[in-house]
Design a protein around this motif. Sequence first.
Motif, PDB file in Angstrom:
ATOM      1  N   LEU A   1       0.857  -1.183   0.000  1.00 52.05           N
ATOM      2  CA  LEU A   1       0.000   0.000   0.000  1.00 52.05           C
ATOM      3  C   LEU A   1       0.895   1.235   0.000  1.00 52.05           C
ATOM      4  O   LEU A   1       1.735   1.394   0.880  1.00 52.05           O
ATOM      5  N   GLU A   2       0.733   2.092  -1.011  1.00 58.55           N
ATOM      6  CA  GLU A   2       1.508   3.323  -1.099  1.00 58.55           C
ATOM      7  C   GLU A   2       0.622   4.456  -1.586  1.00 58.55           C
ATOM      8  O   GLU A   2      -0.015   4.336  -2.647  1.00 58.55           O
ATOM      9  N   ASP A   3       0.553   5.530  -0.809  1.00 60.27           N
ATOM     10  CA  ASP A   3      -0.204   6.724  -1.204  1.00 60.27           C
ATOM     11  C   ASP A   3      -1.637   6.384  -1.600  1.00 60.27           C
ATOM     12  O   ASP A   3      -2.172   6.917  -2.581  1.00 60.27           O
ATOM     13  N   GLY A   4      -2.251   5.478  -0.840  1.00 59.81           N
ATOM     14  CA  GLY A   4      -3.645   5.126  -1.086  1.00 59.81           C
ATOM     15  C   GLY A   4      -3.871   4.256  -2.296  1.00 59.81           C
ATOM     16  O   GLY A   4      -4.996   4.157  -2.786  1.00 59.81           O
ATOM     17  N   LYS A   5      -2.824   3.587  -2.779  1.00 55.80           N
ATOM     18  CA  LYS A   5      -2.935   2.724  -3.959  1.00 55.80           C
ATOM     19  C   LYS A   5      -2.404   1.328  -3.647  1.00 55.80           C
ATOM     20  O   LYS A   5      -1.525   1.154  -2.805  1.00 55.80           O
ATOM     21  N   ILE A   6      -2.943   0.321  -4.358  1.00 52.89           N
ATOM     22  CA  ILE A   6      -2.323  -1.002  -4.382  1.00 52.89           C
ATOM     23  C   ILE A   6      -1.188  -0.934  -5.385  1.00 52.89           C
ATOM     24  O   ILE A   6      -1.396  -0.600  -6.560  1.00 52.89           O
ATOM     25  N   VAL A   7       0.015  -1.233  -4.934  1.00 54.77           N
ATOM     26  CA  VAL A   7       1.195  -1.138  -5.776  1.00 54.77           C
ATOM     27  C   VAL A   7       1.844  -2.515  -5.905  1.00 54.77           C
ATOM     28  O   VAL A   7       2.042  -3.216  -4.909  1.00 54.77           O
ATOM     29  N   VAL A   8       2.153  -2.901  -7.139  1.00 56.52           N
ATOM     30  CA  VAL A   8       2.951  -4.099  -7.403  1.00 56.52           C
ATOM     31  C   VAL A   8       4.365  -3.629  -7.691  1.00 56.52           C
ATOM     32  O   VAL A   8       4.601  -2.885  -8.644  1.00 56.52           O
ATOM     33  N   SER A   9       5.321  -4.030  -6.839  1.00 51.36           N
ATOM     34  CA  SER A   9       6.697  -3.543  -6.962  1.00 51.36           C
ATOM     35  C   SER A   9       7.673  -4.713  -6.938  1.00 51.36           C
ATOM     36  O   SER A   9       7.459  -5.705  -6.241  1.00 51.36           O
ATOM     37  N   TYR A  10       8.768  -4.557  -7.694  1.00 46.26           N
ATOM     38  CA  TYR A  10       9.818  -5.572  -7.745  1.00 46.26           C
ATOM     39  C   TYR A  10      11.162  -5.007  -7.304  1.00 46.26           C
ATOM     40  O   TYR A  10      12.216  -5.535  -7.648  1.00 46.26           O
ATOM     41  N   ASP A  11      11.122  -3.949  -6.486  1.00 46.85           N
ATOM     42  CA  ASP A  11      12.373  -3.308  -6.095  1.00 46.85           C
ATOM     43  C   ASP A  11      13.195  -4.132  -5.106  1.00 46.85           C
ATOM     44  O   ASP A  11      14.356  -3.799  -4.839  1.00 46.85           O
ATOM     45  N   GLN A  12      12.619  -5.220  -4.574  1.00 48.76           N
ATOM     46  CA  GLN A  12      13.374  -6.097  -3.680  1.00 48.76           C
ATOM     47  C   GLN A  12      13.764  -7.421  -4.352  1.00 48.76           C
ATOM     48  O   GLN A  12      14.281  -8.327  -3.704  1.00 48.76           O
ATOM     49  N   TYR A  13      13.504  -7.536  -5.657  1.00 50.50           N
ATOM     50  CA  TYR A  13      13.836  -8.735  -6.426  1.00 50.50           C
ATOM     51  C   TYR A  13      15.179  -8.545  -7.138  1.00 50.50           C
ATOM     52  O   TYR A  13      15.470  -7.473  -7.659  1.00 50.50           O
ATOM     53  N   ASP A  14      15.954  -9.628  -7.200  1.00 54.69           N
ATOM     54  CA  ASP A  14      17.099  -9.671  -8.116  1.00 54.69           C
ATOM     55  C   ASP A  14      16.634 -10.166  -9.483  1.00 54.69           C
ATOM     56  O   ASP A  14      17.001  -9.614 -10.519  1.00 54.69           O
ATOM     57  N   GLU A  15      15.810 -11.230  -9.450  1.00 57.96           N
ATOM     58  CA  GLU A  15      15.204 -11.794 -10.655  1.00 57.96           C
ATOM     59  C   GLU A  15      13.819 -12.308 -10.310  1.00 57.96           C
ATOM     60  O   GLU A  15      13.512 -12.599  -9.148  1.00 57.96           O
ATOM     61  N   LEU A  16      13.000 -12.472 -11.338  1.00 57.32           N
ATOM     62  CA  LEU A  16      11.637 -12.945 -11.110  1.00 57.32           C
ATOM     63  C   LEU A  16      11.609 -14.388 -10.627  1.00 57.32           C
ATOM     64  O   LEU A  16      10.890 -14.727  -9.683  1.00 57.32           O
ATOM     65  N   ASN A  17      12.369 -15.268 -11.295  1.00 59.75           N
ATOM     66  CA  ASN A  17      12.434 -16.694 -10.927  1.00 59.75           C
ATOM     67  C   ASN A  17      11.055 -17.351 -10.841  1.00 59.75           C
ATOM     68  O   ASN A  17      10.796 -18.153  -9.940  1.00 59.75           O
ATOM     69  N   GLY A  18      10.180 -16.995 -11.777  1.00 58.93           N
ATOM     70  CA  GLY A  18       8.880 -17.660 -11.855  1.00 58.93           C
ATOM     71  C   GLY A  18       7.929 -17.346 -10.727  1.00 58.93           C
ATOM     72  O   GLY A  18       6.920 -18.055 -10.548  1.00 58.93           O
ATOM     73  N   ARG A  19       8.178 -16.279  -9.991  1.00 56.91           N
ATOM     74  CA  ARG A  19       7.316 -15.962  -8.848  1.00 56.91           C
ATOM     75  C   ARG A  19       6.146 -15.088  -9.290  1.00 56.91           C
ATOM     76  O   ARG A  19       6.013 -13.930  -8.916  1.00 56.91           O
ATOM     77  N   TRP A  20       5.260 -15.693 -10.093  1.00 57.15           N
ATOM     78  CA  TRP A  20       4.048 -15.003 -10.522  1.00 57.15           C
ATOM     79  C   TRP A  20       3.138 -14.820  -9.313  1.00 57.15           C
ATOM     80  O   TRP A  20       2.984 -15.729  -8.492  1.00 57.15           O
ATOM     81  N   GLY A  21       2.527 -13.659  -9.210  1.00 54.86           N
ATOM     82  CA  GLY A  21       1.733 -13.381  -8.016  1.00 54.86           C
ATOM     83  C   GLY A  21       0.325 -12.895  -8.315  1.00 54.86           C
ATOM     84  O   GLY A  21       0.037 -12.377  -9.404  1.00 54.86           O
ATOM     85  N   HIS A  22      -0.532 -13.044  -7.320  1.00 53.42           N
ATOM     86  CA  HIS A  22      -1.914 -12.567  -7.403  1.00 53.42           C
ATOM     87  C   HIS A  22      -2.368 -12.138  -6.016  1.00 53.42           C
ATOM     88  O   HIS A  22      -1.933 -12.701  -5.006  1.00 53.42           O
ATOM     89  N   ILE A  23      -3.250 -11.160  -5.990  1.00 50.25           N
ATOM     90  CA  ILE A  23      -3.864 -10.738  -4.737  1.00 50.25           C
ATOM     91  C   ILE A  23      -5.380 -10.862  -4.908  1.00 50.25           C
ATOM     92  O   ILE A  23      -5.968 -10.255  -5.803  1.00 50.25           O
ATOM     93  N   PHE A  24      -5.997 -11.696  -4.078  1.00 51.21           N
ATOM     94  CA  PHE A  24      -7.399 -12.097  -4.217  1.00 51.21           C
ATOM     95  C   PHE A  24      -8.275 -11.334  -3.221  1.00 51.21           C
ATOM     96  O   PHE A  24      -7.915 -11.205  -2.043  1.00 51.21           O
TER      97      PHE A  24
END
Length: 277
Positions: A66-89
């Motif tokens: 949660l940032e500035d009243g928005k749902i944010v998808v961020s990868y700033d803590q990833y080195d690589e994706l490595n197949g980590r597909w995500g969803h929020i239900f």
Amino acid sequence: MRWTQPLLCIGLATAVMTGCNSQPNTPNQADREEWVDLFNGKDLDDWIIKIAGSPPGENTLNTFRLEDGKIVVSYDQYDELNGRWGHIFYKEPFSHYRIEVEYRFVGEQVAGAPEWAIRNNGIMYHAQSPYEMAIDQGYPACMEVQLLGGNGTDERHTSNLVTPGTHAVYKGELREDHIIESTSKTYHGDQWVTAEVEVHGNDLAIHRVEGEEVIRYSGMQLDDGTLLHEGYIALQAESAPIEFRSVRLLNLKGCMDDSASNYKSYFVANDPDACTY
């Protein structure tokens, strides 16, 4: 003079008790749309995160935030994706409704992600529960409204139909294509875009972008032919940083008895147990 109306009601007693204590559902009230914010802009308490390789509820590398009243998808803590597909239900399933989101793509794709996933996200609906997904499962079985951003040059439609583990009937034909493109415009840059899908159980789905219809279909079903009448709603994390500033829903299932106080003229599926009088 300001006490005249209440005293009149008391004096008339039971003869007009209904008129004093309840209001008829006028045409304006029956037509007034009652949208509900699934995302309250304050927290993600009503949402369940599921990222491939992790159990439900674990927010791997702070992907969803949660940032500035928005749902944010961020990868700033990833080195690589490595197949980590995500969803929020969202926490509960729905069957007949309209869901509208305002989204925009921001920033660069995470390293190690495929080229097709650049500025690529989605609204998943009629999805299986996150608790039913296998630990390493990348995508729920569901229908997907694919959200795509332009690359600044080429045409790239958004709000396409994507079918992970599913099929649909398009223009009268059962289609097994993984992607059926919409007729939308291309939206380049970091602009906000409003996308909506209207769902009538298994009977109809309509995608709209900025209020314009871009595709419709029906017969939503799993690969094995099991019809999909309801399911969960989810937003993706598919390697592209994205923000959602609004996620709201208009339920199209409710009391269809026009003598009830909560009758709505826009309901398309009846729920007699919901009626209040």
